[in-house]
Write a protein that holds these residues in place. Structure first.
Motif, short mmCIF file in Angstrom:
data_model
loop_
_atom_site.label_atom_id
_atom_site.label_comp_id
_atom_site.label_asym_id
_atom_site.label_seq_id
_atom_site.Cartn_x
_atom_site.Cartn_y
_atom_site.Cartn_z
N UNK A 70 0.82 -1.22 0.00
CA UNK A 70 0.00 0.00 0.00
C UNK A 70 0.86 1.27 0.00
N UNK A 71 1.87 1.32 0.82
CA UNK A 71 2.71 2.51 0.99
C UNK A 71 1.88 3.78 1.15
N UNK A 72 1.18 3.88 2.27
CA UNK A 72 0.31 5.04 2.47
C UNK A 72 1.09 6.31 2.80
N UNK A 73 0.56 7.41 2.34
CA UNK A 73 1.08 8.72 2.69
C UNK A 73 -0.07 9.48 3.34
N UNK A 74 -0.06 9.53 4.67
CA UNK A 74 -1.11 10.24 5.37
C UNK A 74 -0.78 11.72 5.39
N UNK A 75 -1.80 12.52 5.29
CA UNK A 75 -1.62 13.97 5.23
C UNK A 75 -2.26 14.62 6.45
N UNK A 76 -1.69 14.35 7.61
CA UNK A 76 -2.23 14.91 8.82
C UNK A 76 -1.98 16.41 8.85
N UNK A 77 -2.87 17.20 9.36
CA UNK A 77 -4.05 16.92 10.15
C UNK A 77 -5.30 16.59 9.33
N UNK A 78 -5.18 16.55 8.01
CA UNK A 78 -6.32 16.12 7.20
C UNK A 78 -6.54 14.63 7.46
N UNK A 79 -7.78 14.20 7.50
CA UNK A 79 -8.11 12.81 7.74
C UNK A 79 -8.08 12.08 6.40
N UNK A 183 -11.38 11.85 4.37
CA UNK A 183 -12.60 11.64 5.14
C UNK A 183 -12.98 12.93 5.84
N UNK A 184 -14.27 13.15 5.93
CA UNK A 184 -14.77 14.28 6.69
C UNK A 184 -14.72 13.91 8.17
N UNK A 185 -14.24 14.83 8.99
CA UNK A 185 -14.20 14.56 10.42
C UNK A 185 -15.61 14.63 11.00
N UNK A 186 -16.07 13.50 11.44
CA UNK A 186 -17.35 13.40 12.12
C UNK A 186 -17.11 12.68 13.44
N UNK A 187 -18.05 12.73 14.36
CA UNK A 187 -17.86 11.97 15.60
C UNK A 187 -17.65 10.47 15.33
N UNK A 193 -11.66 5.41 13.72
CA UNK A 193 -10.29 5.21 13.23
C UNK A 193 -9.26 4.96 14.32
N UNK A 194 -9.30 5.66 15.44
CA UNK A 194 -8.31 5.32 16.48
C UNK A 194 -8.49 3.92 17.04
N UNK A 195 -9.70 3.36 16.98
CA UNK A 195 -9.89 2.00 17.47
C UNK A 195 -9.07 1.03 16.67
#
Length: 195
Positions: A70-79, A183-187, A193-195
């Protein structure tokens, strides 16, 4: 307007090289750990031995998935983020993420099963369960860990919403790099995701 977040191509190549180096080191140490498990685990640890082997297999799969496939590139703080790995070219990013969450959920289950096995090995009295009860508890633990992540990935993804978020955050450069998602940040997503 400046992009909200930007990752240069040079940085991307550097990260890929580091991922591959880490994969090489990790594979070497996984092989040593499996050899030690095979040779050094006493017979009285037979209940937990299966889970320890399973953890080593999952560790290897996690490394293959995250460092090569997969080699993900996360773009924090964007979800969100994008991927450049081997399976990203022919598998949707939803399924790439789901595969990652399945492996990590199994890893979490395995750790909890090891703790349960050790607990049952040393406890006496009321809290000593039979084999069927232990299996039922492991199944419940597995469902508690596994179901929220898959549910969250299946219900919180909308391609049009992801594209709108990419446009609004000026992350259009992501489209050229590979399969992408935001992803849109929703409750629900913030909890899942942290789970």
């Amino acid at each position: 307007m400046e992009p909200y977040i930007y990752l240069s191509i040079d940085s991307e190549h550097y990260i890929i090289i580091v991922h591959r180096l880490l994969f090489g080191f990790s594979t070497f140490f996984n092989a040593i750990a499996c050899l030690c498990l095979y040779r050094e685990t006493p017979d009285m640890q037979s209940d937990i031995k299966f889970y320890l082997y399973y953890m080593q297999v999952l560790t290897f799969l996690c490394d293959v998935n995250l460092d090569v496939a997969v080699e993900p590139f996360t773009l924090l703080p964007v979800f969100g983020g994008y991927c450049k790995g081997l399976i990203c070219g022919w598998l949707s990013i939803h399924y790439s993420l789901m595969l990652t969450f399945i492996i990590l959920s199994n890893f979490c289950f395995c750790i909890n099963a090891c703790v349960l096995c050790r607990h049952q090995a040393i406890v006496t009295g009321t809290f000593k369960f039979g084999k069927n009860m232990n299996r039922a508890i492991r199944l419940v633990i597995f469902m508690i860990i596994f179901v929220p992540s898959i549910y969250g990935l299946m219900t919180n993804f909308d391609d049009s919403e992801s594209e709108a978020l990419i446009n609004s955050l000026n992350l259009t450069w992501m489209r050229e790099r590979g399969p992408h998602v935001v992803y849109k940040r929703t409750p629900n997503t913030t909890f899942t995701f942290p789970l």
